[in-house]
Each structure stands twice: as C-alpha cells, then as structure tokens.
Write an enzyme that holds these catalytic residues in place. Structure first.
Site: not given
Length: 208
Positions: A8, A10, A162
């Site tokens: 991922d 961000d 995240d």
C-alpha cells in the site's frame, strides 16, 4: 516461495496519515465536522474519496469533486520532505538482492500517488491505482489486477497494508498480508485478516 511484494502507499511506505488528517480537518471544518484521530481512523482511513464525502456529507457530482480537489491540493502542500517508514530502504534493497518483483497498490488519487512516490524517491515497477481499475479497497480487485500483471499466484506474494480496509482487500485476493502500526490498532488489523503486525520495516526484514 515468495516471488513478489505488494505495498500500500499511504501509511505503509510513509506515515502520511497525520497529513491526510490535517487536510481533511481543514476542508470539513466549514461543514461542522471535527476530524480527530478516532474519527479519521473510523470514517476516512482506507476509503476512496467519493465514498468519504458521500458518507459524511451526502455530496456527489461537482460539489463533491471540488471538495476532494481542495483536500488533495492541501495534502500535497503539506506533504513536503516525506521520509520513508524506517527500514523501508533496507527492505527494498533485500527485494532487489533476491530478485523479487514489487509494486504499489493504492486507493490514492493518481496525482497524490505520484507526488508521494516522487517525494520518497521511489519508482515502483508496478503501480496499481484503484481509480483506474474501477473498484477500490476493501474490494480485492486492485490486488487481483496486481497479481495478474506480475504473473504470480496469490500464495507467491506478500502484501503490506496499514488499514483494515487495505488488509481485507489483499486478503480477499488470497495474499498473505502483514500490517504496519502507523494508524490502526493491532486488534482491528488482525481481525481484518493480517497474519501479523509490525511497527516498521525493520521488524519485517525477517520475512525475506
């Protein structure tokens, strides 16, 4: 045997969530919404922008697009001097040494994704943008497209996320997934299907 690593963007390659939180706080304040870390985690993190503004404000069409554009422009202003998450350069070097494929799979708008990657000095061989494949996380489609383009089976890849939304997307595509503790708690990430959690990539080096 692991052949590919998918990340991922961000909150995973860099801890950008505090900047996104600040940008959302500024653009949503005129609408009477207060964006604190809990609100951001529960209502914003890991979601596509059109879904966020539709859910929070009931906005669609030009007004929604204008608000999103203002938020993302503010984010790019704030996102100067970004630093990779600790251990990421060493992790990417290990990927190179082992001859593994890698790529980035993100819900971020195209302009933001390129801005963050450039700020980090990264040029992923593969970049999958949810807005270009038609569905965003938590739908598994972005990760399925990444697997297809890399020519690897789900069990031959590892994913790093995240947010619970991102974890569900990667796990839904059948990929063993690990989570970074940049914005969400251990319990929420494990409940979403993460095999394990790490504070940063220094702890993840043992996987390769």
């Amino acid at each position: 045997m692991v052949k590919a690593i998918l990340f991922d963007l961000d909150g995973t390659l860099a801890d950008t969530d505090p900047l996104h939180l600040l940008a959302w706080r500024e653009v949503l304040r005129p609408y009477g919404l207060t964006v604190d870390p809990a609100f951001y985690r529960e209502r914003i993190s890991g979601r596509l922008n059109p879904e966020i503004v539709r859910d929070l404000l009931g906005l669609e069409g030009e007004e929604a697009e204008s608000l999103i554009a203002a938020k993302e422009a503010r984010f790019r202003e704030l996102a100067q001097g970004l630093k990779p998450l600790p251990g990421l350069p060493e992790f990417l070097e290990r990927i190179r040494e082992k001859g593994l494929s890698w790529g980035v799979v993100t819900n971020a708008p195209k302009e933001n994704a390129h801005h963050v990657l450039k700020a980090l000095g990264l040029k992923p061989p593969l970049l999958i943008l949810a807005e270009e494949v038609g569905r965003g996380k938590p739908d598994p489609l972005p990760y399925r497209v990444a697997l297809e383009r890399l020519g690897v089976a789900p069990e031959e890849a590892l994913a790093f996320e995240d947010s619970p939304s991102g974890v569900r997307s990667a796990v839904g595509a059948g990929i063993p997934t690990y989570a970074l503790l940049t914005g969400h708690g251990v319990e929420a990430l494990l409940e979403a299907g993460a095999k394990g959690v790490f504070r940063d990539f220094r702890e993840a080096l043992s996987l390769l």
